[in-house]
Design a protein around this motif. Structure first.
Motif, PDB file in Angstrom:
ATOM      1  N   LEU A   1       4.440   2.871   2.921  1.00  0.00           N
ATOM      2  CA  LEU A   1       3.098   3.392   3.134  1.00  0.00           C
ATOM      3  C   LEU A   1       2.769   3.338   4.625  1.00  0.00           C
TER       4      LEU A   1
ATOM      5  N   ARG B   1      -0.429   3.688   7.444  1.00  0.00           N
ATOM      6  CA  ARG B   1      -1.873   3.681   7.699  1.00  0.00           C
ATOM      7  C   ARG B   1      -2.104   4.090   9.149  1.00  0.00           C
TER       8      ARG B   1
ATOM      9  N   TRP C   1      -3.998   7.770   5.164  1.00  0.00           N
ATOM     10  CA  TRP C   1      -2.849   7.139   4.525  1.00  0.00           C
ATOM     11  C   TRP C   1      -1.785   8.181   4.194  1.00  0.00           C
TER      12      TRP C   1
ATOM     13  N   GLU D   1       2.690   8.468   2.813  1.00  0.00           N
ATOM     14  CA  GLU D   1       3.763   7.808   2.062  1.00  0.00           C
ATOM     15  C   GLU D   1       5.101   8.457   2.334  1.00  0.00           C
TER      16      GLU D   1
ATOM     17  N   ALA E   1      -0.671  11.229   6.486  1.00  0.00           N
ATOM     18  CA  ALA E   1      -1.825  10.437   6.915  1.00  0.00           C
ATOM     19  C   ALA E   1      -2.714  11.228   7.868  1.00  0.00           C
TER      20      ALA E   1
ATOM     21  N   ASP F   1      -4.819  13.556   5.973  1.00  0.00           N
ATOM     22  CA  ASP F   1      -5.893  12.792   5.341  1.00  0.00           C
ATOM     23  C   ASP F   1      -7.050  12.602   6.324  1.00  0.00           C
TER      24      ASP F   1
ATOM     25  N   LEU G   1      -0.722   8.437  -3.392  1.00  0.00           N
ATOM     26  CA  LEU G   1      -0.855   9.193  -2.145  1.00  0.00           C
ATOM     27  C   LEU G   1      -0.025  10.465  -2.201  1.00  0.00           C
TER      28      LEU G   1
ATOM     29  N   VAL H   1      -5.012   2.875  -5.656  1.00  0.00           N
ATOM     30  CA  VAL H   1      -6.245   3.583  -5.321  1.00  0.00           C
ATOM     31  C   VAL H   1      -7.319   3.267  -6.360  1.00  0.00           C
TER      32      VAL H   1
ATOM     33  N   LEU I   1      -7.176  13.417   1.467  1.00  0.00           N
ATOM     34  CA  LEU I   1      -6.415  13.334   0.218  1.00  0.00           C
ATOM     35  C   LEU I   1      -7.333  13.108  -0.977  1.00  0.00           C
TER      36      LEU I   1
ATOM     37  N   VAL J   1      -7.739   4.070  -0.960  1.00  0.00           N
ATOM     38  CA  VAL J   1      -6.734   3.007  -1.045  1.00  0.00           C
ATOM     39  C   VAL J   1      -7.408   1.641  -1.043  1.00  0.00           C
TER      40      VAL J   1
END
Length: 381
Positions: free
Chosen positions: A27, A29, A39, A41, A103, A106, A309, A341, A360, A364
């Motif tokens: 993951l 961030r 976020w 993945e 991310a 997002d 994600l 989530v 997204l 999280v």
């Protein structure tokens, strides 16, 4: 607005959809200087690989991202790819780029106050047919029957099964068992539910065997599509298979970048192109592949059998695309779907819609990330 920090976490968890076997992923961030957090993945799979990708993200890629405008997603994507021309374009680096790109999308959606699908041009459809995507218990036909009957009772009208909890007897390794498994699924779901089967990697099929099995499976259960019957690089084999059968053929989940997918698409032998944004250079890379497939009249399908994600990113892409047939979901509640989530994605009466929150659209729980995070010192525990 600038990127202020990039952090990566390798996480591992027991997957209920795979008999509790341990799976892992990475993951990422990304936080801006004004506090927005995005976020992403990477669907890394192995524990060592997940740790290695986390290292690559923080030490190799983060310095190229910190200080950039996170809304310039395409510009950052180009910068990362250009800077890693030698060590990237597949493997650990591409996993890392995929997660960072997700991310950033997002954050871009959160900054604009709109869901990701809006940034991709808007929804082509309000909802998509949900498909229960399961791993076969190939040694227990009664269990297969119970599980697939339950999926239909829950509202699914598309089901998919493949591989095997025991890989030594995975789907694709024994013709008689494969046909028995497929018939057990059809008997369980009835005549009106669409059935997909997925051949395990390294099953060793050649085009002649794939033709025989595709015909036999289609005759037995009326397939919606047959997935991964051959290695992705065997384009000549796929051409022979496609010319010999009338069944949809799907492959592509192991691809990294557009040039690989261009070969699949231009072969004219793949009906459904499988892409994973947690592997194929993120949302940016996946969207370019989707548009390439659409221009060639090919459908695409999200390979999103991982965390919430990847599911969220894939679902926004699926809703924005013109060439999506369905959307796969893990049918049993999973830690990385339902704990990671606070607003997990699910279906309603066999239909699934993208989240309407910004970016997204999934929130999280960082305490869950900390709970499942692991380091190199934990590998032998």
């Amino acid at each position: 607005m600038r990127v202020g920090r990039v952090e990566a976490s390798a996480v591992r968890y027991p997957e209920p959809n795979n008999d509790g076997k341990i799976r892992s992923l990475t993951l990422v961030r990304v936080e801006t200087d004004d506090g927005l957090v995005g976020w992403g993945e990477a669907i890394t799979g192995g524990q060592e690989t997940s740790l290695a990708v986390a290292f690559v993200v923080e030490r190799r890629l983060a310095p190229l991202v910190v200080g950039a405008d996170p809304r310039d997603v395409a510009g950052v994507w180009d910068r990362l790819r250009d800077a890693t021309y030698w060590d990237g374009h597949g493997g650990l680096v591409t996993f890392g780029i995929s997660a960072i790109d997700m991310a950033l999308w997002d954050i871009a959606g959160k900054a604009a106050g709109v869901p990701l699908y809006r940034l991709l041009g808007g929804k082509r459809r309000q909802r998509l047919p949900a498909c229960a995507s399961a791993i076969f218990a190939t040694g227990d036909l009664d269990r297969i029957g119970r599980e697939f009957r339950a999926f239909v009772a829950e509202g699914y009208r598309y089901v998919k099964g493949g591989w095997g909890h025991d890989l030594s007897i995975a789907f694709g390794r024994d013709q008689r068992r494969d046909l028995s498994v497929a018939r057990a699924v059809r008997d369980a779901v009835g005549p009106r539910v669409a059935v997909i089967v997925d051949v395990a990697a390294l099953a060793g099929w050649d085009s002649s065997h794939a033709i025989r099995m595709c015909r036999a499976l289609d005759d037995a259960v009326d397939l919606f599509w047959l997935e991964d019957p051959l290695p992705e690089q065997d384009l000549d084999g796929y051409r022979r298979l496609h010319a010999a059968v009338g069944t949809r053929i799907c492959t592509g989940e192991k691809g990294w970048h557009a040039s690989h997918y261009r070969g699949l698409i231009e072969s004219a032998a793949i009906d459904v192109i499988m892409v994973d944004p947690g592997r194929a250079e993120g949302v940016t890379g996946t969207w370019r592949i989707i548009e390439m497939a659409a221009a060639a009249g090919r459908a695409w399908n999200a390979h999103s059998w991982s965390s919430a994600l990847n599911t969220a990113a894939s679902l926004h892409l699926a809703a924005a695309a013109s060439n999506t047939l369905l959307f796969e979901l893990k049918p049993v509640a999973s830690p990385m779907q339902h704990e990671l989530v606070t607003n997990p994605i699910g279906h309603v009466d066999g239909w699934v819609s993208p989240p309407e929150g910004p970016g997204l659209g999934v929130e999280v729980d960082e305490a869950v990330v900390r709970r499942y995070r692991f380091g190199a010192e934990d590998l032998d525990r």
